[in-house]
Design a protein around this motif. Sequence first.
Motif, PDB file in Angstrom:
ATOM      1  N   CYS A 165      33.835  32.682  44.642  1.00  0.00           N
ATOM      2  CA  CYS A 165      33.601  34.084  45.005  1.00  0.00           C
ATOM      3  C   CYS A 165      33.935  34.348  46.468  1.00  0.00           C
ATOM      4  O   CYS A 165      34.502  35.394  46.811  1.00  0.00           O
ATOM      5  CB  CYS A 165      32.160  34.464  44.714  1.00  0.00           C
ATOM      6  SG  CYS A 165      31.759  34.507  42.945  1.00  0.00           S
ATOM      7  N   PHE A 171      38.232  41.285  42.916  1.00  0.00           N
ATOM      8  CA  PHE A 171      37.149  40.963  42.008  1.00  0.00           C
ATOM      9  C   PHE A 171      37.223  39.488  41.681  1.00  0.00           C
ATOM     10  O   PHE A 171      38.196  38.807  42.013  1.00  0.00           O
ATOM     11  CB  PHE A 171      37.169  41.828  40.731  1.00  0.00           C
ATOM     12  CG  PHE A 171      38.340  41.616  39.794  1.00  0.00           C
ATOM     13  CD1 PHE A 171      38.329  40.590  38.846  1.00  0.00           C
ATOM     14  CD2 PHE A 171      39.440  42.468  39.808  1.00  0.00           C
ATOM     15  CE1 PHE A 171      39.386  40.411  37.956  1.00  0.00           C
ATOM     16  CE2 PHE A 171      40.509  42.307  38.933  1.00  0.00           C
ATOM     17  CZ  PHE A 171      40.477  41.268  38.001  1.00  0.00           C
ATOM     18  N   VAL A 172      36.172  38.983  41.048  1.00  0.00           N
ATOM     19  CA  VAL A 172      36.205  37.629  40.524  1.00  0.00           C
ATOM     20  C   VAL A 172      36.295  37.749  39.009  1.00  0.00           C
ATOM     21  O   VAL A 172      35.656  38.599  38.394  1.00  0.00           O
ATOM     22  CB  VAL A 172      34.974  36.799  40.951  1.00  0.00           C
ATOM     23  CG1 VAL A 172      33.684  37.400  40.442  1.00  0.00           C
ATOM     24  CG2 VAL A 172      35.114  35.355  40.488  1.00  0.00           C
ATOM     25  N   ALA A 174      35.529  36.542  35.494  1.00  0.00           N
ATOM     26  CA  ALA A 174      34.565  35.723  34.762  1.00  0.00           C
ATOM     27  C   ALA A 174      35.091  35.483  33.354  1.00  0.00           C
ATOM     28  O   ALA A 174      35.131  36.400  32.520  1.00  0.00           O
ATOM     29  CB  ALA A 174      33.204  36.413  34.713  1.00  0.00           C
ATOM     30  N   VAL A 195      27.778  36.480  34.327  1.00  0.00           N
ATOM     31  CA  VAL A 195      27.833  37.600  35.268  1.00  0.00           C
ATOM     32  C   VAL A 195      26.586  37.614  36.149  1.00  0.00           C
ATOM     33  O   VAL A 195      26.672  37.839  37.369  1.00  0.00           O
ATOM     34  CB  VAL A 195      27.994  38.935  34.521  1.00  0.00           C
ATOM     35  CG1 VAL A 195      27.814  40.119  35.476  1.00  0.00           C
ATOM     36  CG2 VAL A 195      29.357  39.015  33.850  1.00  0.00           C
ATOM     37  N   VAL A 198      27.054  35.043  38.768  1.00  0.00           N
ATOM     38  CA  VAL A 198      28.028  35.474  39.778  1.00  0.00           C
ATOM     39  C   VAL A 198      27.406  36.504  40.707  1.00  0.00           C
ATOM     40  O   VAL A 198      27.651  36.496  41.920  1.00  0.00           O
ATOM     41  CB  VAL A 198      29.301  36.028  39.107  1.00  0.00           C
ATOM     42  CG1 VAL A 198      30.245  36.619  40.153  1.00  0.00           C
ATOM     43  CG2 VAL A 198      30.018  34.942  38.318  1.00  0.00           C
ATOM     44  N   ARG A 199      26.590  37.403  40.166  1.00  0.00           N
ATOM     45  CA  ARG A 199      25.916  38.384  41.014  1.00  0.00           C
ATOM     46  C   ARG A 199      25.112  37.690  42.119  1.00  0.00           C
ATOM     47  O   ARG A 199      25.067  38.145  43.256  1.00  0.00           O
ATOM     48  CB  ARG A 199      24.971  39.238  40.181  1.00  0.00           C
ATOM     49  CG  ARG A 199      25.632  40.090  39.113  1.00  0.00           C
ATOM     50  CD  ARG A 199      26.265  41.317  39.678  1.00  0.00           C
ATOM     51  NE  ARG A 199      26.663  42.221  38.607  1.00  0.00           N
ATOM     52  CZ  ARG A 199      27.757  42.945  38.618  1.00  0.00           C
ATOM     53  NH1 ARG A 199      28.582  42.876  39.645  1.00  0.00           N
ATOM     54  NH2 ARG A 199      28.066  43.754  37.622  1.00  0.00           N
ATOM     55  N   THR A 202      27.441  36.616  44.818  1.00  0.00           N
ATOM     56  CA  THR A 202      28.120  37.705  45.544  1.00  0.00           C
ATOM     57  C   THR A 202      27.121  38.716  46.094  1.00  0.00           C
ATOM     58  O   THR A 202      27.486  39.854  46.394  1.00  0.00           O
ATOM     59  CB  THR A 202      29.118  38.429  44.616  1.00  0.00           C
ATOM     60  OG1 THR A 202      28.405  38.973  43.496  1.00  0.00           O
ATOM     61  CG2 THR A 202      30.190  37.476  44.124  1.00  0.00           C
ATOM     62  N   VAL A 209      32.649  41.975  39.519  1.00  0.00           N
ATOM     63  CA  VAL A 209      32.837  40.932  38.512  1.00  0.00           C
ATOM     64  C   VAL A 209      33.452  41.569  37.281  1.00  0.00           C
ATOM     65  O   VAL A 209      32.893  42.524  36.724  1.00  0.00           O
ATOM     66  CB  VAL A 209      31.491  40.279  38.119  1.00  0.00           C
ATOM     67  CG1 VAL A 209      31.744  39.071  37.219  1.00  0.00           C
ATOM     68  CG2 VAL A 209      30.691  39.888  39.341  1.00  0.00           C
ATOM     69  N   ALA A 228      28.966  44.354  33.457  1.00  0.00           N
ATOM     70  CA  ALA A 228      30.067  43.914  34.313  1.00  0.00           C
ATOM     71  C   ALA A 228      30.733  45.112  34.985  1.00  0.00           C
ATOM     72  O   ALA A 228      30.563  46.251  34.560  1.00  0.00           O
ATOM     73  CB  ALA A 228      31.097  43.134  33.505  1.00  0.00           C
TER      74      ALA A 228
END
Length: 270
Positions: A165, A171-172, A174, A195, A198-199, A202, A209, A228
Amino acid sequence: MTALQRKLAEARAEGRAALVGYYPAGLPDVDSSVRVIEAMVAGGCDVIEVGLPYSDPTMDGPVIQQASDAALAAGTTPKDVLAVVRATAETGAAALVMSYWNPIEQYGVDAFAADMAAAGGAGVITPDLIPEEAGPWIRASDASGLDRIFLVAPSSTDQRLKLTCDASRGFVYAASLMGVTGTRDKVAATARKLVQRVRGATRDSGLPVCVGLGISNGAQAAEVASYADGVIVGSGFCRRVLDAPDLDTACAQVRDFAAELAEGVRSAAR
């Protein structure tokens, strides 16, 4: 802000996820692929991933492999891909390239970044490039002002999520499951959890995402859009073109499919 960042910000301001469509340049030929992409945008795609056809697409399932093989057989080159990027940007959608690393390295990393930016491209997705080996690409994308999108998967450790990230911009991506691309009957249960993870990685940057792999209808798009920032669909578009009897029919079916997905991302409760 890049065109990609603007599109994602506009979607967020509207309280919805962005719709990201993938389509390989050169299927069934370069000019026709532009027509298909125009139909995708007319149907509601905010962002287009222009695929750079490659002979060894390890992440892709049979539909995108078939589409890539057909584009390569038609003689599609990286220069053709950049021409499709230019035409895509002219539709008003944010134009990305999705490419395995070898074609970019063979083209010349700095030259590809510069030519991509000159064509109006906003960024590049590199599914088989990891941040630890991306030094030349990070420098080239910085110099050309391109977003760079790396992938994370359900198997990614928390340390790798943070590393990926931090290296990503725009964006990343996923990948919702451990597997190859292709439409599926239901969204992988791992997508929402990924997700959420990832949150956490980030939290400071607020990097969006976007989720891909397996989305095949409007209901699935709505499900993913509820958690997302972007919904990525590729095989469903390719399948409709591969199965259509002619280009006009293909474009109509692609436009209708994009409209179904767009309705889904707009109906999701967020």
